[in-house]
Write a protein that holds these residues in place. Structure first.
Motif, PDB file in Angstrom:
ATOM      1  N   GLY B  65       0.827  -1.213   0.000  1.00 50.68           N
ATOM      2  CA  GLY B  65       0.000   0.000   0.000  1.00 50.68           C
ATOM      3  C   GLY B  65       0.854   1.253   0.000  1.00 50.68           C
ATOM      4  O   GLY B  65       0.619   2.187  -0.780  1.00 50.68           O
ATOM      5  N   LEU B  74      -1.501   8.250  -8.220  1.00 52.07           N
ATOM      6  CA  LEU B  74      -2.783   8.348  -8.930  1.00 52.07           C
ATOM      7  C   LEU B  74      -3.540   7.016  -8.871  1.00 52.07           C
ATOM      8  O   LEU B  74      -4.757   6.987  -8.649  1.00 52.07           O
ATOM      9  CB  LEU B  74      -2.540   8.761 -10.390  1.00 52.07           C
ATOM     10  N   TYR B  76      -3.230   4.764  -6.561  1.00 50.30           N
ATOM     11  CA  TYR B  76      -3.670   4.641  -5.165  1.00 50.30           C
ATOM     12  C   TYR B  76      -4.952   5.445  -4.942  1.00 50.30           C
ATOM     13  O   TYR B  76      -5.908   4.957  -4.330  1.00 50.30           O
ATOM     14  CB  TYR B  76      -2.533   5.155  -4.285  1.00 50.30           C
ATOM     15  N   ALA B  77      -4.971   6.674  -5.480  1.00 45.07           N
ATOM     16  CA  ALA B  77      -6.115   7.566  -5.279  1.00 45.07           C
ATOM     17  C   ALA B  77      -7.351   7.076  -6.011  1.00 45.07           C
ATOM     18  O   ALA B  77      -8.469   7.461  -5.670  1.00 45.07           O
ATOM     19  CB  ALA B  77      -5.764   8.980  -5.734  1.00 45.07           C
ATOM     20  N   MET B  80      -8.310   3.004  -4.113  1.00 46.80           N
ATOM     21  CA  MET B  80      -8.817   2.958  -2.735  1.00 46.80           C
ATOM     22  C   MET B  80     -10.297   3.362  -2.631  1.00 46.80           C
ATOM     23  O   MET B  80     -11.078   2.634  -2.014  1.00 46.80           O
ATOM     24  CB  MET B  80      -7.955   3.827  -1.810  1.00 46.80           C
ATOM     25  N   PRO B  81     -10.722   4.479  -3.231  1.00 49.98           N
ATOM     26  CA  PRO B  81     -12.159   4.780  -3.180  1.00 49.98           C
ATOM     27  C   PRO B  81     -12.990   3.761  -3.965  1.00 49.98           C
ATOM     28  O   PRO B  81     -14.120   3.460  -3.573  1.00 49.98           O
ATOM     29  CB  PRO B  81     -12.271   6.168  -3.828  1.00 49.98           C
ATOM     30  N   TYR B  84     -13.552   0.891  -1.703  1.00 50.55           N
ATOM     31  CA  TYR B  84     -13.735   1.403  -0.340  1.00 50.55           C
ATOM     32  C   TYR B  84     -14.300   0.384   0.651  1.00 50.55           C
ATOM     33  O   TYR B  84     -13.658   0.088   1.671  1.00 50.55           O
ATOM     34  CB  TYR B  84     -14.615   2.658  -0.408  1.00 50.55           C
ATOM     35  N   ILE B  87     -11.810  -2.471   1.346  1.00 55.72           N
ATOM     36  CA  ILE B  87     -10.646  -2.082   2.144  1.00 55.72           C
ATOM     37  C   ILE B  87     -11.042  -1.974   3.614  1.00 55.72           C
ATOM     38  O   ILE B  87     -10.341  -2.467   4.507  1.00 55.72           O
ATOM     39  CB  ILE B  87     -10.075  -0.727   1.659  1.00 55.72           C
ATOM     40  N   ILE B  88     -12.203  -1.362   3.871  1.00 51.04           N
ATOM     41  CA  ILE B  88     -12.644  -1.189   5.266  1.00 51.04           C
ATOM     42  C   ILE B  88     -12.874  -2.557   5.919  1.00 51.04           C
ATOM     43  O   ILE B  88     -12.409  -2.809   7.039  1.00 51.04           O
ATOM     44  CB  ILE B  88     -13.940  -0.342   5.337  1.00 51.04           C
ATOM     45  N   MET B  90     -11.634  -5.419   5.052  1.00 49.85           N
ATOM     46  CA  MET B  90     -10.348  -6.101   5.204  1.00 49.85           C
ATOM     47  C   MET B  90      -9.637  -5.600   6.463  1.00 49.85           C
ATOM     48  O   MET B  90      -9.127  -6.397   7.264  1.00 49.85           O
ATOM     49  CB  MET B  90      -9.465  -5.863   3.983  1.00 49.85           C
ATOM     50  N   LEU B  91      -9.608  -4.276   6.640  1.00 54.82           N
ATOM     51  CA  LEU B  91      -8.916  -3.709   7.800  1.00 54.82           C
ATOM     52  C   LEU B  91      -9.560  -4.174   9.106  1.00 54.82           C
ATOM     53  O   LEU B  91      -8.864  -4.557  10.054  1.00 54.82           O
ATOM     54  CB  LEU B  91      -8.920  -2.178   7.721  1.00 54.82           C
ATOM     55  N   LEU B  92     -10.898  -4.164   9.132  1.00 53.37           N
ATOM     56  CA  LEU B  92     -11.577  -4.597  10.353  1.00 53.37           C
ATOM     57  C   LEU B  92     -11.292  -6.078  10.618  1.00 53.37           C
ATOM     58  O   LEU B  92     -11.081  -6.488  11.764  1.00 53.37           O
ATOM     59  CB  LEU B  92     -13.086  -4.340  10.249  1.00 53.37           C
ATOM     60  N   ALA B 146      -9.886  10.628 -10.899  1.00 53.13           N
ATOM     61  CA  ALA B 146     -10.555  10.052  -9.730  1.00 53.13           C
ATOM     62  C   ALA B 146     -11.378   8.848 -10.143  1.00 53.13           C
ATOM     63  O   ALA B 146     -11.635   8.617 -11.335  1.00 53.13           O
ATOM     64  CB  ALA B 146     -11.441  11.093  -9.065  1.00 53.13           C
ATOM     65  N   ASN B 151     -20.845   2.846  -5.872  1.00 52.90           N
ATOM     66  CA  ASN B 151     -20.468   2.234  -4.595  1.00 52.90           C
ATOM     67  C   ASN B 151     -20.353   0.713  -4.665  1.00 52.90           C
ATOM     68  O   ASN B 151     -19.660   0.101  -3.855  1.00 52.90           O
ATOM     69  CB  ASN B 151     -21.510   2.580  -3.530  1.00 52.90           C
TER      70      ASN B 151
END
Lengths: 461, 334
Positions: B65, B74, B76-77, B80-81, B84, B87-88, B90-92, B146, B151
């Motif tokens: 990451g 670019l 990465y930007a 990630m969204p 989204y 990623i959330i 996965m982190l949790l 972007a 979603n």
């Protein structure tokens, strides 16, 4: 429009929440890792089992706290992209390599040698184990070095240019890393981490001394912590003062917001507002208690030093005063309370009563979490004071946010809050319980005893 | 010949992600296999096989990451969204997986809870990563600089398929890792898991491989066009060799060979992905060159990376060497 505004507010709330939760852990583990290295060194040098005993018990506490620091830190490393993707695109060429160096020089080092530090004493021998312990401590400080470089560059950016798609382009890495506020922030934060650890260790020592004044482990913890309080707190106050001068030079609007000065003092002789309620809407501080002249004296070290007020800046560039006016005062007051306890302990030590001074020990227990309070208050002051910019003066927070809908950010914010309170709440509880054990007796017996002790878990969930 | 810095960085990040997938793959696999182990003692033994190394394994994810942010801000930007929710989650998931190593030993009453947390955390992290992979292969909508999609773009039958494949793949790595690191009854059980998992993994790789070239015309060209198709054909042939190695390793009761075979299967499918992707970084429209940070950024971090990554590999190998051999119940890494 409304959903744009709330998406950015939610993204800010999420960042504020996750980073506040995260900073607690490194603030503790940076100091703890160094202290563990000292304890391990003292054990190898003096062969007094009390140091080994302290090392082994605090090592377990370190492991619990470090685990929480790692997982909350990984969240931070991805949050730049999820919630602040425009910032990542624009500032990535500058901050990305600095964060890359953090991973390469610090994360891997800590993670690679942590296993050996925790489980490897018998496998690698004492010398290599000592080396692993030292490397983990060095890793934590290196991590602070790079993160503070990133943060300082965002506060006082230099050494960059722009390309045709408005990205920040690094021109001079030396200038980027050693930007004007970096040395002050690094020193201030590392000292804060050492003090945070010292006050936790001192508080735990005091707690056990109150129960049994002859507990040798507790005596050592308390004594070492009080030396740290006496010696490091004054250095920290000087470092904070120097940092303040630096901020006045580079971020005068932040200082004006911290001080609650709406109107400027071009001739100097500004008062110091001790307390009051800054009201950004009317530009006045209500119910204020102030000391004449002291504001100029502290901030500029000169009675006639001029000070700008918030009204001297365009409204769209002003940080809000209400919150950081108070967080700054909480930080300073906590620092002076730490100094007070350091002096009190020195006096008790001189009279030979350090281990019998009950009120001193009760106060030390009370101040055990003071470092966390000061660190949080300090970070809020500096970060909120940087607003409305992510890269000071150059990139606005409102222009940094990801193109996300408020619902997505809101849902993830709630998920983080629920999970963090539960997981880190449990972890804090386990760490506190480990601190509550007496730091006396045979280590192996103690470890087995705690694993199978039904009484110890009576206080569990 | 001047080698473009951005291609070196694409290679380095690909390496970091592969290192993560292989190393944390068997960690997550053990979490996924958790409910199928016999009892608490066996579950804790399985955890102890990874306790001293999981932290270093996970760090490769941070390098992946962080490297992407540094070298391809670019990309990465945009990614990630776009991913989204994945990623959330996965982190949790990784939060529960990560703290469980310590928390399980700090409580009696909550032991079962943290065991479930370890298992579900690992499973959720694996599913999120697998779906993210599928979403990336399908392609990501870009609008200017972007993410331009919705979603829920990541949620498709194909991403569900890749998620299943990755979960099964991690479980196979976990099972063969247990064959390597345990003995007796646990070893026998791990071998029993490895058989069906290995077969399922190969079937799923086959299905994903058949579907992928038809997702985008350029994938079809890279796999079956001339002359790139000739090179691409090497991958399935080597994959068949790896599958034979897994079969013979399990059948001959080897302890190391099944793990190495599974690693080889992962490496080969990863190379297969690389063939589909190259020279895109974020399919379909963002190329490695377009997404790259300026050369000053790439060069500055490359100096450090070329010295530090070999050092990291050396001391990581040392750490594995220190904790080599079979893990026994009395080792008690906690």
């Amino acid at each position: 429009m409304l959903s744009d505004i709330s998406a950015i507010d939610l993204a800010r709330a999420q960042f504020a929440f996750t980073i506040s939760a995260h900073i607690i852990f490194p603030a503790f583990t940076i100091g703890l890792a160094s202290w563990l290295a000292v304890l391990n060194g003292l054990w190898l040098w003096r062969r007094d089992a009390v140091y080994l005993r302290l090392f082994e018990q605090w090592k377990t506490i370190f492991a619990v706290v470090f685990g929480m620091g790692v997982v909350s830190g990984i969240v931070m490393s991805y949050q730049f992209g999820t919630n602040w993707s425009v910032f990542s695109d624009k500032a990535g060429p500058v901050i990305g390599p600095l964060m890359g160096y953090e991973v390469l020089t610090a994360f891997f080092l800590e993670a690679g040698f942590l296993g050996i530090m925790l489980f490897g004493r018998e496998r690698v021998g004492e010398k290599l184990h000592m080396m692993a312990t030292t490397i983990v401590a060095i890793g934590t400080v290196m991590s602070a070095f790079w993160i503070l470089a990133v943060n300082s560059w965002m506060q006082t950016p230099q050494g960059h240019g722009f390309n045709d798609v408005d990205q920040f382009i690094p021109l001079d890495w030396w200038a980027i890393i050693f930007n004007p506020s970096f040395p002050y922030r690094l020193v201030h934060m590392v000292l804060a981490a050492y003090l945070t650890t010292a006050f936790v260790v001192g508080g735990v020592g005091a707690w056990h001394l109150l129960k049994s004044p002859k507990n040798r482990g507790a005596q050592i913890m308390f004594s070492m912590a009080m030396w740290m309080a006496l010696i490091v707190t004054p250095i920290q106050i000087i470092a904070g003062d120097q940092h303040g001068l630096n901020t006045l030079k580079h971020q005068p609007a932040k200082i004006a917001a911290i001080e609650g000065h709406y109107k400027g003092y071009p001739e100097g002789r500004a008062p110091l507002i001790l307390f009051g309620l800054p009201d950004d809407a009317t530009g006045k501080v209500r119910y204020k208690v102030e000391v004449p002249l002291l504001g100029s004296l502290i901030l500029t070290h000169n009675l006639d030093g001029p000070l700008q007020g918030l009204n001297d800046f365009p409204p769209e560039n002003r940080p809000k005063s209400a919150l950081i006016f108070w967080t700054f005062r909480i930080m300073v007051a906590t620092g002076f309370a730490m100094l007070g306890i350091g002096l009190w302990a020195a006096w008790a030590r001189w009279r030979g009563q350090l281990y019998d001074a009950r009120w001193l020990q009760r106060s030390a227990v009370l101040l055990a979490p003071s470092g966390f309070l000061a660190v949080l208050a300090g970070w809020i002051t500096t970060e909120v004071g940087r607003q409305p910019f992510t890269v000071y003066g150059l990139l606005r927070t409102s222009d940094s946010v990801s193109p996300l809908q408020a619902e997505a950010v809101g849902a993830s914010l709630i998920a983080f809050i629920v999970v963090y309170f539960f997981v880190f709440g449990s972890g804090t509880f386990y760490a506190l319980r480990l601190m509550g054990r007496s730091f006396e007796g045979d280590i192996s017996a103690q470890v087995d005893h705690t694993a199978s002790d039904p009484k110890g878990t009576q206080h569990g969930h | 010949m001047v080698i473009e810095l951005s291609f070196i960085w694409a290679g380095l990040i690909a390496f970091a992600v592969l290192a993560y997938v292989l190393l944390d793959g068997f960690d997550l696999g053990i979490g996924i296999l958790f409910p199928f182990l016999k009892d608490r003692d066996e579950r804790h033994l399985a955890m102890n096989t990874i306790a001293p190394v999981w932290d270093g394994n996970e760090t490769w994810l941070v390098l992946g990451g962080g490297g992407l942010l540094a070298a391809f801000p670019l990309a990465y930007a945009i990614v990630m969204p776009a991913l989204y929710p994945l990623i959330i989650t996965m982190l949790l998931g990784l939060i529960f997986r990560g703290v469980a190593f310590e928390f399980i030993h700090r409580t009696n009453r909550m032991k079962a809870f943290w065991e479930i947390g370890f298992c579900l955390g690992s499973l959720i992290a694996a599913i999120s990563q697998g779906m993210a992979l599928g979403a990336l292969v399908q392609g990501i909508t870009i609008d200017g600089r972007a993410y331009g999609g919705g979603n829920w773009d990541w949620l498709t039958p194909f991403s569900a398929l890749t998620a299943l494949a990755l979960v099964v793949g991690y479980a196979t790595l976990g099972a063969t890792w247990l064959i390597l690191k345990t003995e007796g009854e646990t070893l026998t059980r791990a071998r029993r898991f490895a058989w069906p998992l290995g077969i399922a993994l190969l079937v799923l790789i086959g299905v994903v491989s058949i579907v992928t070239p038809f997702l985008r015309p350029e994938y079809l060209e890279r796999w079956f066009g001339w002359p790139s198709g000739v090179y691409s054909a090497v991958v399935p042939i080597l994959l068949a060799c790896a599958a034979w190695m897994l079969w013979s390793g399990l059948r001959g009761r080897h302890t190391l060979r099944p793990f190495l075979a599974t690693v080889a299967i992962f490496v080969l499918t990863y190379i297969g992905l690389g063939i589909s992707f190259y020279p895109s970084l974020v399919p379909p429209s963002l190329s490695i060159i377009d997404a790259a940070a300026p050369d000053t950024s790439l060069r500055f971090l490359l100096i450090g990376a070329s010295i530090l990554i070999p050092m990291i590999l050396v001391y990581t190998a040392y750490s594995y060497w220190v904790f080599r051999g079979k893990v026994r119940p009395e080792d008690g890494y906690h």
